[in-house]
Write an enzyme that holds these catalytic residues in place. Structure first.
Site, PDB file in Angstrom:
ATOM      1  CB  SER A   1      -6.570  -2.488   9.796  1.00 37.20           C
ATOM      2  OG  SER A   1      -7.079  -3.748   9.375  1.00 37.20           O
TER       3      SER A   1
ATOM      4  CE1 TYR B   1      -1.878  -5.468  11.444  1.00 37.73           C
ATOM      5  CE2 TYR B   1      -4.277  -5.716  11.406  1.00 37.73           C
ATOM      6  CZ  TYR B   1      -3.104  -5.250  10.831  1.00 37.73           C
ATOM      7  OH  TYR B   1      -3.157  -4.546   9.645  1.00 37.73           O
TER       8      TYR B   1
ATOM      9  CG  ASP C   1      12.914   0.192  13.164  1.00 38.17           C
ATOM     10  OD1 ASP C   1      11.673   0.310  13.136  1.00 38.17           O
ATOM     11  OD2 ASP C   1      13.507  -0.547  13.978  1.00 38.17           O
ATOM     12  CB  VAL C   2       8.386   3.692  11.681  1.00 35.82           C
ATOM     13  CG1 VAL C   2       8.441   4.136  10.238  1.00 35.82           C
ATOM     14  CG2 VAL C   2       7.695   2.345  11.830  1.00 35.82           C
TER      15      VAL C   2
ATOM     16  CE  LYS D   1      -2.374  -1.674  11.314  1.00 31.35           C
ATOM     17  NZ  LYS D   1      -1.727  -0.638  10.500  1.00 31.35           N
TER      18      LYS D   1
ATOM     19  CB  ILE E   1      -0.952  -0.033   1.219  1.00 27.88           C
ATOM     20  CG1 ILE E   1      -1.994  -1.159   1.040  1.00 27.88           C
ATOM     21  CG2 ILE E   1      -1.637   1.315   1.436  1.00 27.88           C
ATOM     22  CD1 ILE E   1      -2.784  -1.511   2.298  1.00 27.88           C
TER      23      ILE E   1
ATOM     24  CG  ASN F   1       1.356   2.405   4.607  1.00 27.02           C
ATOM     25  OD1 ASN F   1       0.232   1.918   4.575  1.00 27.02           O
ATOM     26  ND2 ASN F   1       2.417   1.810   4.070  1.00 27.02           N
TER      27      ASN F   1
END
Ligand code: NAD
Length: 265
Positions: A142, A155, A63-64, A159, A18, A90
């Protein structure tokens, strides 16, 4: 004039999926684009794809989950491309794991990249945009920020938090002329999504089942998510902040025709 001419964008997780699709759509629409992804990612391949559109492209390995690396990435992008006024926050990872088997390490990994990483990028975007009193940020959440799915407890925790963060940041930054929104992709054909089917007994059958659970009966394409992100970053969305745009083929809102109730076909 192209939609994003004279804009400077930064996209994280831009080496594939994406993020790459958004970075390419932004480049096609005339923006200068900084693509940020893990140092080991194929940033050269991504840069070559974007450069075909003729604008400036800068690839940065970072690396975020490391706040110093995030700050350095923004500084370098501003030095080489100019004032950043569009950010697609993102980068993310997905690890499928039943709740009682989820280790502390897996939970920490998801929180580090998806939640802390998104926070660091959001904070840095606000810092660089604040003095100029303008800008737009899109966070990738998401469909699993809105609905639940077995195997995704950790996860979804990250999100859901991204949506909450989006709303508060929008409230705080509105008076500075900065808009903050989120995109909620449904199942989208990217390396991350396809990797979830590695090792299952019959990947083709499971992919078909997955598509059948979507009202539109198909998996999304990264370019379809990118269109939503570019819209939210563009001036066409000038009165849109603090919300999310769900691009999921109807999965979170529609029961697929024929799956329950009276068949009409
Ligand atoms: P992808 O794996 O193709 O792309 C993610 C990119 O982010 C990769 O290039 C990866 O290396 C990079 N990345 C991962 N961790 C990073 C880090 N710590 N620092 C910098 N870069 C990092 O996956 P995708 O499907 O394109 O996912 C993009 C976003 O979309 C993620 O946040 C994901 O949670 C979200 N999403 C995807 C789907 C889907 O079905 N594909 C659905 C909903 C949400």
């Amino acid at each position: 004039m192209r939609e994003m001419s004279n804009r400077v964008a930064l996209v994280t997780g831009a080496a594939s999926g994406i993020g790459l699709a958004t970075a390419e759509a932004l480049a096609r629409e005339g923006a200068a684009v900084a693509i940020v992804s893990r140092p080991e990612d194929d940033l050269d391949g991504a840069r070559a794809r974007l450069e075909k559109h003729g604008g400036k492209v800068l690839a940065i390995g970072a690396d975020v989950g490391d706040p110093a690396a995030v700050r350095a990435a923004f500084e370098r992008a501003e030095t080489e491309l100019g004032p950043i006024d569009a950010v697609h926050n993102n980068a993310g990872i997905s690890i499928v794991s039943p709740l009682i088997e989820t280790s502390d390490e897996v939970f920490a990994q998801l929180v580090r990249t998806n939640l802390a990483g998104s926070f660091y990028v959001l904070r840095e975007a606000a810092r660089v945009m604040q003095p100029r009193q303008t800008g737009a940020i899109v966070n990738t959440a998401s469909e699993l920020a809105i609905m639940g799915q077995a195997g995704y407890v950790a996860y979804t925790a990250t999100k859901g938090a991204i949506l909450a963060m989006t709303r508060s940041a929008a409230a705080e930054l509105a008076s500075w002329g900065i808009r903050v929104n989120a995109v909620c992709p449904g199942t989208t054909k990217t390396p991350m999504f396809l990797a979830e089917f590695d090792g299952v007994e019959d990947p083709e059958a499971e992919l078909a089942d997955n598509a059948a659970s979507v009202a539109m009966q198909r998996i999304g394409d990264p370019a379809e998510i990118a269109e939503c992100v570019v819209f939210l970053l563009s001036n066409r969305a000038s009165y849109v902040t603090g919300t999310h745009l769900t691009a999921d083929g109807g999965r979170t809102t529609c029961v697929p025709a024929g799956s329950i109730g009276v068949s009409i076909r």
